[in-house]
Design a protein around this motif. Structure first.
Motif, PDB file in Angstrom:
ATOM      1  N   THR A   1      86.169 -25.992  37.591  1.00  0.00           N
ATOM      2  CA  THR A   1      85.180 -26.914  37.020  1.00  0.00           C
ATOM      3  C   THR A   1      85.788 -28.288  36.749  1.00  0.00           C
ATOM      4  OG1 THR A   1      84.048 -25.049  35.990  1.00  0.00           O
ATOM      5  CG2 THR A   1      83.543 -27.230  35.126  1.00  0.00           C
ATOM      6  N   VAL A   2      86.977 -28.318  36.171  1.00  0.00           N
ATOM      7  CA  VAL A   2      87.638 -29.606  35.896  1.00  0.00           C
ATOM      8  C   VAL A   2      87.943 -30.330  37.205  1.00  0.00           C
ATOM      9  CG1 VAL A   2      89.753 -30.645  34.988  1.00  0.00           C
ATOM     10  CG2 VAL A   2      88.549 -28.923  33.656  1.00  0.00           C
ATOM     11  N   LEU A   3      88.417 -29.604  38.206  1.00  0.00           N
ATOM     12  CA  LEU A   3      88.689 -30.230  39.501  1.00  0.00           C
ATOM     13  C   LEU A   3      87.400 -30.732  40.158  1.00  0.00           C
ATOM     14  CD1 LEU A   3      91.477 -27.970  40.998  1.00  0.00           C
ATOM     15  CD2 LEU A   3      91.678 -30.314  40.175  1.00  0.00           C
ATOM     16  N   ASN A   4      86.297 -30.002  39.974  1.00  0.00           N
ATOM     17  CA  ASN A   4      85.016 -30.475  40.503  1.00  0.00           C
ATOM     18  C   ASN A   4      84.605 -31.790  39.863  1.00  0.00           C
ATOM     19  OD1 ASN A   4      83.929 -28.922  42.569  1.00  0.00           O
ATOM     20  ND2 ASN A   4      83.333 -27.310  41.148  1.00  0.00           N
ATOM     21  N   ILE A   5      84.921 -31.951  38.597  1.00  0.00           N
ATOM     22  CA  ILE A   5      84.561 -33.203  37.908  1.00  0.00           C
ATOM     23  C   ILE A   5      85.478 -34.340  38.342  1.00  0.00           C
ATOM     24  CG2 ILE A   5      84.498 -34.314  35.637  1.00  0.00           C
ATOM     25  CD1 ILE A   5      83.632 -31.540  34.540  1.00  0.00           C
ATOM     26  N   LEU A   6      86.781 -34.088  38.428  1.00  0.00           N
ATOM     27  CA  LEU A   6      87.735 -35.148  38.746  1.00  0.00           C
ATOM     28  C   LEU A   6      87.813 -35.464  40.242  1.00  0.00           C
ATOM     29  CD1 LEU A   6      90.644 -34.111  36.356  1.00  0.00           C
ATOM     30  CD2 LEU A   6      88.884 -35.866  36.001  1.00  0.00           C
ATOM     31  N   PHE A   7      87.980 -34.430  41.075  1.00  0.00           N
ATOM     32  CA  PHE A   7      88.154 -34.645  42.511  1.00  0.00           C
ATOM     33  C   PHE A   7      87.579 -33.433  43.257  1.00  0.00           C
ATOM     34  CE2 PHE A   7      90.819 -34.921  46.418  1.00  0.00           C
ATOM     35  CZ  PHE A   7      90.400 -36.181  46.820  1.00  0.00           C
ATOM     36  N   PRO A   8      86.297 -33.478  43.595  1.00  0.00           N
ATOM     37  CA  PRO A   8      85.621 -32.318  44.189  1.00  0.00           C
ATOM     38  C   PRO A   8      86.248 -31.775  45.480  1.00  0.00           C
ATOM     39  CG  PRO A   8      84.028 -33.985  43.566  1.00  0.00           C
ATOM     40  CD  PRO A   8      85.371 -34.576  43.354  1.00  0.00           C
TER      41      PRO A   8
END
Length: 167
Positions: free
Chosen positions: A12-19
């Motif tokens: 989820t965090v990676l989807n927000i920062l760099f999908p």
């Protein structure tokens, strides 16, 4: 084994920062990753939407496969077999599809259904006991018609008013 909440939160965090990185972690370097990279370069928001779409589909299908349920047909705009199969092998998916078509269930799904049916029967029994206790106070469904009188107020009119005149 359940998917750790830690892995879901990282995705989820990676989807927000760099999908594209989150998509690559789930699918590997394939068509989904390339499609997400192109979307990220052209417009950032659709890349986020596609990344969340892939991650939610993956985790949902993984949960279904774990329960012994066929996850369904491949989703649109997802080319990865790993996501479409919920991380299961093609052989497992074919077995689940066959069981679904033949009406058979896996042992785990059968156990879950029998537990649910016993819970339902006990709840039906409780409702029946409750209904039996209220039989003396029950009013027939035909008496619940509501209409408005001349005064404009809502009045309850009983179809069988003579039967209840003593009350």
């Amino acid at each position: 084994m359940r998917i750790p909440l830690f892995k879901r939160s990282i995705i989820t965090v990676l989807n927000i920062l760099f999908p594209p990185l989150a998509v690559m972690m789930l699918t590997g370097p394939n068509e989904d990753f390339i499609f997400n990279c192109v979307m990220f370069l052209l417009a950032v928001i659709p890349s986020h939407v596609h990344g969340f779409y892939i991650s939610l589909t993956y985790f949902n299908r993984k949960r279904k496969v774990r329960k012994g349920v066929y996850p369904g047909k491949p989703k649109h705009l997802i080319w990865s077999d790993r996501v479409n199969n919920g991380g299961a092998s093609r052989r497992d998916i074919e077995r689940l599809r066959y069981e679904k078509e033949e009406g058979k269930l896996s042992r785990r799904a059968t156990r879950m259904l029998t537990n649910e049916s016993s819970d339902r029967s006990s709840s039906r029994r409780r409702v029946q006991e409750w209904d039996d206790g209220l039989k003396d106070y029950a009013i027939s469904p035909q008496t619940s018609r509501i209409s408005t009188g001349r005064s404009g107020r809502r009045q309850r009119r009983d179809r069988y008013a003579d039967d209840y005149s003593d009350y």
